[in-house]
Design a protein around this motif. Structure first.
Motif, short mmCIF file in Angstrom:
data_model
loop_
_atom_site.label_atom_id
_atom_site.label_comp_id
_atom_site.label_asym_id
_atom_site.label_seq_id
_atom_site.Cartn_x
_atom_site.Cartn_y
_atom_site.Cartn_z
N ALA A 249 -3.49 -1.23 -8.46
CA ALA A 249 -3.07 -0.93 -7.19
C ALA A 249 -4.38 -0.01 -6.57
O ALA A 249 -4.97 1.16 -7.10
N TYR A 250 -4.75 -0.49 -5.33
CA TYR A 250 -5.86 0.20 -4.47
C TYR A 250 -5.48 0.46 -3.10
O TYR A 250 -4.33 -0.06 -2.49
N ARG A 251 -6.36 1.53 -2.59
CA ARG A 251 -5.89 1.78 -1.01
C ARG A 251 -6.89 1.08 -0.19
O ARG A 251 -6.49 0.39 0.75
N THR B 113 -2.63 -7.47 -8.59
CA THR B 113 -3.13 -6.32 -7.74
C THR B 113 -2.18 -6.55 -6.46
O THR B 113 -2.10 -7.59 -5.96
N ASN B 114 -2.55 -5.19 -5.63
CA ASN B 114 -1.98 -5.24 -4.15
C ASN B 114 -3.27 -5.61 -3.31
O ASN B 114 -2.93 -5.94 -1.98
N GLY B 115 -4.40 -6.02 -3.81
CA GLY B 115 -5.33 -6.36 -2.86
C GLY B 115 -6.00 -7.89 -3.30
O GLY B 115 -5.17 -8.83 -3.36
N ARG B 116 -7.24 -7.81 -3.22
CA ARG B 116 -7.99 -9.19 -3.53
C ARG B 116 -9.27 -8.84 -4.40
O ARG B 116 -9.65 -7.95 -4.23
N SER C 124 -12.84 -5.47 -8.67
CA SER C 124 -14.45 -5.88 -8.80
C SER C 124 -14.52 -6.81 -10.16
O SER C 124 -13.56 -6.77 -10.95
N VAL C 125 -15.93 -6.82 -10.57
CA VAL C 125 -16.22 -7.61 -11.61
C VAL C 125 -16.03 -6.77 -12.97
O VAL C 125 -15.45 -7.33 -13.87
N ASP C 126 -16.15 -5.61 -12.76
CA ASP C 126 -15.70 -4.64 -13.96
C ASP C 126 -14.39 -4.81 -14.25
O ASP C 126 -14.14 -4.74 -15.60
N LEU D 30 0.92 -1.31 -0.04
CA LEU D 30 -0.09 0.21 0.01
C LEU D 30 0.74 1.38 0.07
O LEU D 30 0.23 2.64 -0.10
N GLN D 31 2.12 1.24 0.27
CA GLN D 31 3.08 2.29 0.05
C GLN D 31 3.11 2.89 -1.29
O GLN D 31 3.70 3.89 -1.40
N LEU D 32 3.04 1.99 -2.00
CA LEU D 32 3.45 2.33 -3.63
C LEU D 32 2.15 2.97 -4.15
O LEU D 32 1.15 2.48 -4.29
#
Length: 287
Positions: free
Chosen positions: A204-206, A235-238, A211-213, A144-146
C-alpha cells in the motif's frame, strides 16, 4: 469546498461508436431516469463548443467511464482516443473507474481484458440494473484511505471472495516480502484439479509506485519455494515502467510466474463484491 462523492450520484461518461447510437441512447435514458448523472455528447454539447476540449473536460470531471463494446466501437478511432485518455488518467491518479459494457459480440480489447464487464446482449433491462448496482458506489472506493494493515485485510478478503484459501505466513517469510499464501483449485489449466499455491505480497502506497526492488524481493522468495509456486503482488498503485519491463523480462526467462493486481484492477474486482465495498468503505466514512 469540493463536492463530496457521497453527496451525489457518480458522474458517468459514455464512450461509444456512433453507429451504436440508438442502443446507447436507450441505455443512457434508462440510466438517467434511474438517477444516473450521465454525460452523453448529444445532450451536453452546445453549438460552438470545441468537441475535443468539451469531451476532455467531461472525462476529467467523471467518476465512471462506460465504454460500449461492439465490432464498430473496437474499430473506432474516437473511442480509442477517449479510452486512451481515461486509461492514462486512471494510471496517473486512479480517479476514474473504467467499466466495459458489451452490447454486441466482439473481442474485448487487450487494455480492458480481465476487467469485470456488464453484458447487455441478452437481457437489456437486467443489464442496466446491474450497471447501476455495480457502479453506484464507485466514487466511494478510495484505496488510499486504507492504512497498510487495513489494505492487507482487504486483499485477503478479495482473494477469499475469488475462492482462494488464505493462510498466514510465518514471520521469517513476511520479512522476506511474503505477507501470506493463497491456494486455488483450478488455476492450473493443464491440471484443473490441482491446487496452485501463490505467495502473496501486499503493498500500500500513498504516492510512489511499485519498484523493481519490490518485484525482486518477491522473486527472491519464490526462488526457495516448492516448484510450481507462483507469486501475486497486490497493490493500491501501479508498477513503474522499469518494474513492468523487469517483470516482463523475468517471465520471458522462465522465472517463477508473478501476477500483479494493481489499484485499478483491484477496484474493479471490488465492484463485483458490494459487501466488501460496504465493509471497507462504509457510507458516511468520508468527510
Amino acid at each position: 469546498m469540493e463536492e463530496q462523492a457521497r453527496d451525489r450520484p457518480p458522474k458517468i461518461f459514455l464512450s461509444y461508436a456512433h453507429s451504436d447510437r440508438f442502443k446507447v441512447d436507450q441505455i443512457a435514458a434508462a440510466l438517467r431516469t434511474a438517477g444516473g448523472n450521465i454525460w452523453l455528447d448529444a445532450w451536453e454539447l452546445a453549438p460552438g463548443d470545441t468537441i475535443i476540449e468539451r469531451v476532455e473536460r467531461a472525462v476529467q470531471a467523471s467518476d465512471v467511464f462506460l465504454v460500449f463494446l461492439s465490432p464498430a466501437s473496437i474499430e473506432s478511432r474516437w473511442v480509442h482516443t477517449e479510452l486512451g485518455q481515461v486509461l492514462t488518467r486512471e494510471m496517473n491518479d486512479r480517479a476514474i473507474t473504467v467499466v466495459p459494457i458489451l452490447i454486441e459480440t466482439c473481442e474485448i480489447p487487450p487494455p480492458l481484458a480481465g476487467r469485470f464487464y456488464v453484458d447487455l446482449r441478452d437481457n437489456w433491462a437486467m443489464g442496466v440494473d446491474r450497471i447501476l448496482h455495480q457502479i453506484a458506489r464507485a466514487p466511494d472506493v478510495d484505496l488510499l484511505q486504507l492504512d497498510p494493515e487495513a489494505f492487507e485485510h482487504l486483499a485477503r478478503d478479495v482473494l477469499v471472495a475469488l475462492d482462494f484459501s488464505v493462510m498466514d505466513t510465518p514471520k521469517p517469510g513476511r520479512d522476506a516480502g511474503v505477507d501470506f499464501t493463497a491456494t486455488q483449485t483450478g488455476s492450473d489449466p493443464s491440471n484443473p484439479t490441482k491446487a496452485v499455491t501463490w505467495m502473496v505480497q501486499v503493498k500500500a502506497y500513498r504516492q510512489q509506485r511499485v519498484s523493481v526492488d519490490t518485484v525482486q524481493q518477491l522473486l527472491g522468495a519464490l526462488s526457495s519455494a516448492p516448484a510450481g509456486t507462483k507469486g501475486l503482488l497486490v497493490t493500491n498503485g501501479r508498477l513503474t515502467s522499469v518494474a513492468r519491463e523487469f517483470l516482463s523480462d523475468a517471465l520471458s526467462e522462465a522465472k517463477p510466474e508473478i501476477r500483479v493486481i494493481d489499484g485499478s484492477e483491484l477496484k474493479n474486482l471490488l465492484l463485483r463484491h458490494p459487501n466488501l465495498v460496504s465493509r471497507y468503505f462504509p457510507s458516511g466514512a468520508r468527510s
